[in-house]
Design a protein around this motif. Structure first.
Motif, mmCIF file in Angstrom:
data_model
loop_
_atom_site.group_PDB
_atom_site.id
_atom_site.type_symbol
_atom_site.label_atom_id
_atom_site.label_comp_id
_atom_site.label_asym_id
_atom_site.label_seq_id
_atom_site.Cartn_x
_atom_site.Cartn_y
_atom_site.Cartn_z
ATOM 1 N N GLY A 26 4.097 1.774 -9.744
ATOM 2 C CA GLY A 26 3.295 2.110 -8.365
ATOM 3 C C GLY A 26 4.038 1.182 -7.392
ATOM 4 N N VAL A 27 2.915 0.404 -6.576
ATOM 5 C CA VAL A 27 3.138 -0.309 -5.512
ATOM 6 C C VAL A 27 3.499 -1.736 -6.110
ATOM 7 N N GLN A 28 3.743 -2.015 -7.339
ATOM 8 C CA GLN A 28 3.860 -3.450 -7.959
ATOM 9 C C GLN A 28 5.288 -4.090 -7.328
ATOM 10 N N ALA A 29 6.314 -3.087 -7.173
ATOM 11 C CA ALA A 29 7.471 -3.779 -6.694
ATOM 12 C C ALA A 29 7.607 -4.127 -5.253
ATOM 13 N N ASP A 30 6.709 -3.474 -4.256
ATOM 14 C CA ASP A 30 6.435 -3.673 -3.033
ATOM 15 C C ASP A 30 5.847 -5.108 -2.880
ATOM 16 N N ILE A 31 4.765 -5.114 -3.681
ATOM 17 C CA ILE A 31 3.974 -6.485 -3.669
ATOM 18 C C ILE A 31 4.836 -7.770 -4.249
ATOM 19 N N VAL A 32 5.635 -7.386 -5.136
ATOM 20 C CA VAL A 32 6.485 -8.692 -5.742
ATOM 21 C C VAL A 32 7.394 -8.927 -4.586
ATOM 22 N N HIS A 33 8.086 -8.199 -3.928
ATOM 23 C CA HIS A 33 9.137 -8.243 -3.004
ATOM 24 C C HIS A 33 8.236 -8.957 -1.712
ATOM 25 N N THR A 34 7.194 -8.536 -1.492
ATOM 26 C CA THR A 34 6.276 -9.125 -0.255
ATOM 27 C C THR A 34 6.103 -10.815 -0.543
ATOM 28 N N VAL A 35 5.703 -10.814 -1.746
ATOM 29 C CA VAL A 35 5.019 -12.303 -1.913
ATOM 30 C C VAL A 35 6.010 -13.179 -2.170
ATOM 31 N N THR A 36 7.278 -12.582 -3.005
ATOM 32 C CA THR A 36 8.523 -13.563 -3.377
ATOM 33 C C THR A 36 9.262 -14.095 -1.932
ATOM 34 N N GLN A 37 9.195 -13.101 -1.025
ATOM 35 C CA GLN A 37 9.695 -13.360 0.205
ATOM 36 C C GLN A 37 8.943 -14.418 1.122
ATOM 37 N N GLY A 38 7.838 -14.763 0.633
ATOM 38 C CA GLY A 38 6.941 -15.819 1.154
ATOM 39 C C GLY A 38 5.791 -15.116 2.040
ATOM 40 N N GLY A 39 5.332 -13.792 1.846
ATOM 41 C CA GLY A 39 4.238 -13.084 2.662
ATOM 42 C C GLY A 39 2.858 -13.187 1.894
ATOM 43 N N ASN A 40 1.892 -12.971 2.639
ATOM 44 C CA ASN A 40 0.624 -12.553 1.967
ATOM 45 C C ASN A 40 0.375 -11.531 1.779
ATOM 46 N N ALA A 41 -0.765 -11.123 0.919
ATOM 47 C CA ALA A 41 -1.065 -9.785 0.536
ATOM 48 C C ALA A 41 -2.167 -9.498 0.071
ATOM 49 N N MET A 42 -2.658 -8.458 0.212
ATOM 50 C CA MET A 42 -4.143 -7.778 -0.309
ATOM 51 C C MET A 42 -3.937 -6.702 -1.264
ATOM 52 N N VAL A 43 -4.291 -7.058 -2.588
ATOM 53 C CA VAL A 43 -4.098 -5.845 -3.762
ATOM 54 C C VAL A 43 -5.345 -5.458 -4.140
ATOM 55 N N LEU A 44 -5.443 -4.064 -3.846
ATOM 56 C CA LEU A 44 -6.598 -3.150 -4.739
ATOM 57 C C LEU A 44 -5.938 -2.269 -5.712
ATOM 58 N N MET A 45 -6.262 -2.787 -7.049
ATOM 59 C CA MET A 45 -5.457 -1.925 -8.055
ATOM 60 C C MET A 45 -6.608 -2.018 -9.369
ATOM 61 N N PRO A 46 -6.699 -0.637 -9.989
ATOM 62 C CA PRO A 46 -7.899 -0.543 -11.027
ATOM 63 C C PRO A 46 -7.231 -1.589 -12.156
ATOM 64 N N THR A 47 -8.571 -1.604 -12.844
ATOM 65 C CA THR A 47 -8.488 -2.320 -14.338
ATOM 66 C C THR A 47 -7.169 -2.018 -15.068
ATOM 67 N N GLY A 48 -6.559 -2.573 -15.348
ATOM 68 C CA GLY A 48 -5.414 -2.248 -16.485
ATOM 69 C C GLY A 48 -4.112 -1.523 -15.805
ATOM 70 N N GLY A 49 -4.372 -1.807 -14.199
ATOM 71 C CA GLY A 49 -3.204 -1.299 -13.465
ATOM 72 C C GLY A 49 -1.924 -2.031 -13.241
ATOM 73 N N GLY A 50 -2.317 -3.602 -13.760
ATOM 74 C CA GLY A 50 -0.995 -4.526 -13.764
ATOM 75 C C GLY A 50 -0.913 -5.301 -12.446
ATOM 76 N N LYS A 51 -2.308 -5.916 -12.260
ATOM 77 C CA LYS A 51 -2.352 -6.664 -11.119
ATOM 78 C C LYS A 51 -1.522 -8.000 -11.575
ATOM 79 N N SER A 52 -1.778 -8.377 -12.882
ATOM 80 C CA SER A 52 -1.424 -9.899 -13.156
ATOM 81 C C SER A 52 0.319 -9.870 -12.804
ATOM 82 N N LEU A 53 1.027 -8.852 -12.954
ATOM 83 C CA LEU A 53 2.423 -9.089 -12.839
ATOM 84 C C LEU A 53 2.747 -9.337 -11.500
ATOM 85 N N CYS A 54 1.654 -8.823 -10.484
ATOM 86 C CA CYS A 54 1.795 -8.845 -9.077
ATOM 87 C C CYS A 54 2.174 -10.346 -8.656
#
Length: 721
Positions: A26-54
């Motif tokens: 899903g949107v994991q790749a976009d979140i990882v890219h945003t934060v890795t580049q130094g950006g902030n983010a708000m993540v709504l993801m269901p339990t078991g959806g892979g929030k930790s990897l973000c």
């Protein structure tokens, strides 16, 4: 493991190398890219959806250590154990650490030798911790369970509001807020408190297609629960939620008496008993925990096959989060609930009598209304659930109970008018049982004493049975036509006026007005169970062999079985049947560290299975009995050498792992606080025979030697003897 300038493919490479996954979801790749580049983010993801990897992946890609704010010690320990099993340098800073353990973690933080550090909000807000973080190389701040920030959230925690200090004192460090449940109002609070206004919001689908949602009316809840477990989830791990502590203990005892391996958990139990219950749930296969909502937020166990509610939750958010603890590994699971009129009355009365401000009570009432609408719906439950969270779903899903057995709806305006009239004419203060007696024309002692047998409504509903009227009354309360007063009394609301005047009509579900359908035959239940089994019948022997191997390995290392491999990974191995390291390494969920640690054993198990050989493994049940005996020995104040009655381990390293696991259970400390893996390896290599020998081993200062030295020497002597 951090890299100063991540390359475009660095995240994918890291994902495969460490976690064994080929692609983000899903949107994991976009979140990882945003934060890795130094950006902030708000993540709504269901339990078991892979929030930790973000936040875990960016923490490893960016310079410095990722600071993860987590609400529960159990959750921190679980995450740290899992990450260390992957070769990631992770630690936690919380109240379970000894002063020496705190100093070790703080030194590692300042030295930059950690990739991730988990910390409770209370600990983070201490002046000492904030000053420490200002001196340390921090890669990012991740605030998990971020809905706790908001008083409008279903799990508000005042200490979370203090996290507004992060944007003030660390304005240049990326901040990531993560939650599984947050409505618009809660989301606005999160953005405001954490200084995330203007930050991108990543919202994943809330759908959990592997979960089957089912709701039924109460007709003997314990018996219904037992029937459900025995017929559909025998031997599976599950969570049963009850509203009161007494109900938790009664239900757990009753299940135990019926042969179900169950344990109770609630905040009123002694800390050691709670710890034992949680540790057993994490480390054993097939245990059922009966609990209040105090249990669960810190549980990342992926193979929970069912979540059952014996009482009505307080909100749709609570229900969604609690049911989301089932099937985190993506395999078929069940969200099962029974409720009745008493549940509806109790929850509404508790809300009405709350000391909360009126505005808060209005919000909570709206959330409860949404949950009751979900319970009473005749349409697809998944559609109703997802619509609440603002997600359009092209249903019906064909998988929930209302899709499989669609309930009938018919006009019950006349019956509703009778019930409302009975409530009004009896003074708007009697409960469902008394109103039912009046409607059926039962001249009970109470009815006669109150002269209610003389009312025009006495006996007007005699053509229906008691079940019909209890169903009508429940739905009228659920839909807001009747309100719950003191002492379970029901009173007509302003909403009932139009219905009584005939200005509107009301349709109710027929399934609540008729007798419960007969039990399905055994063949149907067998097919249901087979359809939710992780693997095919042909692959089941190999899958069970791998589970036994996993349990043995987990016991030896003192970690939960899913830290070794999840059920989803075992399923993939079973289906793919790799016979070499190269092919095993392509299985999802197997990174380099796990391939190195477990590859030889797994490949040999598969080869033996394919060749028809009998695989000989250490008896996991025997290991389980030994581990449980050790824990129970602590609770019963047995001596520290209780394990000496068991056969000696095969090596010094095994003995030291067994001892560390026992010490972890006794003290409640994390394993690495007792002694690290590096220290364990040094102990196994040098095989100390005296306290002086221990002083030469790195990581063993005077306090650790004083606390554990004699036990370590006894474990070494036992093997060498």
């Amino acid at each position: 493991m951090s890299a100063a300038v991540p390359t475009p493919n660095a995240a994918l490479t890291l994902l495969k190398t460490v976690w064994g996954y080929d692609a983000f979801r899903g949107v994991q790749a976009d979140i990882v890219h945003t934060v890795t580049q130094g950006g902030n983010a708000m993540v709504l993801m269901p339990t078991g959806g892979g929030k930790s990897l973000c936040y875990q992946v960016p923490s490893l890609l960016r310079d410095g250590v990722g600071i993860v704010v987590s609400p529960l010690i159990a959750l921190m320990k679980d995450q740290v154990d899992t990450l260390r099993g992957l070769g990631v340098r992770a630690a936690a800073l919380n109240s379970t650490l000894s002063p020496e353990g705190v100093r070790e973690v703080e030194a590692a933080l300042l030295a930059g030798t950690l990739d991730l550090l988990y910390v409770a909000p209370e600990r983070l807000l201490l002046p000492r911790t904030l000053e420490l973080l200002e001196r340390a190389p921090v890669a990012l701040f991740a605030v998990d369970e971020a809905h706790c920030v908001s008083q409008w959230g279903h799990d508000f925690r005042p200490e979370y509001q203090g996290l507004g200090v992060l944007p003030e004192r660390f304005p240049q460090v990326p901040r990531l807020a993560l939650t599984a449940t947050a409505d618009d109002r809660t989301r606005a609070d999160i953005l405001n408190v954490l200084g995330l206004r203007g930050a991108p919001q990543f919202i994943s689908s809330f759908d959990r297609p592997n979960i089957q949602y089912r709701v039924a009316t109460k007709e003997g809840p314990k018996t219904q629960l037992l029937d459900f477990i025995r017929s559909e989830h025998p031997g599976d791990a599950g969570i049963v939620y009850c509203l009161s502590r007494k109900s938790v203990e009664d239900t757990a005892r009753w299940l135990q008496a019926q042969g179900v391996d169950a344990v109770a958990y609630h905040a009123g139990l002694p800390p050691r008993e709670r710890t034992l219950a949680q540790d057993r749930f994490l480390n054993e296969e097939g245990l059922v925990v009966v609990a209040t909502v105090a249990f669960g937020m810190g549980i990342d166990k992926p193979n929970v096959r069912f979540v059952a509610h014996l009482d009505l939750p307080k909100s749709m958010e609570g229900y969604y989060q609690e049911t989301g603890r089932a099937g985190r590994d993506g395999l078929p699971s069940t969200a099962w609930m029974v409720y009745g009129l008493a549940d509806v009355v109790n929850v509404r009365r508790m809300l009405a009598s709350s000391d909360a401000p009126e505005e808060v009570k209005r919000v909570e009432a709206a959330k409860l209304d949404a949950l009751l609408t979900y319970c009473e719906t005749a349409s697809c439950r998944r559609e109703v659930l997802l619509e609440y969270f603002g997600e359009a779903y092209q249903g019906p899903c064909g998988h929930c109970d209302t899709c499989i057995n669609p309930p009938q709806v018919r006009d019950m305006t006349r019956e509703a008018q009778m019930a409302l009239s009975a409530a009004i004419r009896t003074g708007n203060r009697y409960g469902a049982a008394h109103l039912t007696d009046v409607l059926l024309g039962r001249a009970t002692e109470k009815v006669v004493a109150m002269n209610h047998h003389t009312l025009p409504t006495f006996g007007v509903g005699a053509t229906h049975d008691e079940k019909t009227w209890r169903g009508v009354l429940r739905q009228l309360v659920s839909l807001g036509y009747l309100a719950a007063a003191e002492h379970h009394g029901l009173s007509a609301t302003g909403k009932a006026r139009a219905l009584l005047k005939g200005e509107t009509t009301l349709a109710l579900r027929e399934d609540t007005l008729s007798a419960r359908p007969g039990k399905r035959d055994r063949g149907d239940r067998t097919r249901d169970r087979a359809s939710r089994a992780p693997v095919s019948a042909d692959d089941q022997p190999l899958f069970e062999t791998l589970r036994q191997w996993r349990l043995t390995r987990a016991r030896a290392q003192g970690v939960p079985p899913y830290v070794i491999f999840t059920d989803a990974t075992l399923k993939a191995i079973t289906e793919f049947k790799p016979t070499s390291h190269a092919t095993l390494g392509t299985v999802s969920g197997i990174g380099q560290r796990k391939l190195s640690d477990y590859g030889d054993e797994v490949v040999q198990i598969v080869r033996d299975a394919l060749s028809g050989k009998t695989v000989t493994l250490p008896d996991p049940q025997e290991r389980g009995v030994r581990a449980n005996s050790a824990v129970l020995g602590v609770l019963n104040r047995r001596g520290p050498d209780a394990l000496d009655e068991t056969p000696a381990p095969a090596s010094v390293a095994d003995a030291l792992r067994d001892l560390r696991r026992t010490l972890t259970r006794e003290t409640g400390l994390s394993a690495y606080v007792i002694y690290t893996n590096a220290a364990l390896e040094a102990l196994a290599e040098r095989q100390p025979r005296s306290l002086d020998d221990l002083r030469d081993i790195p990581g063993f200062g005077p306090k650790r030697i004083e606390a554990y030295g004699e036990r370590i020497l006894a474990a070494v002597d036992r093997v060498l003897a």
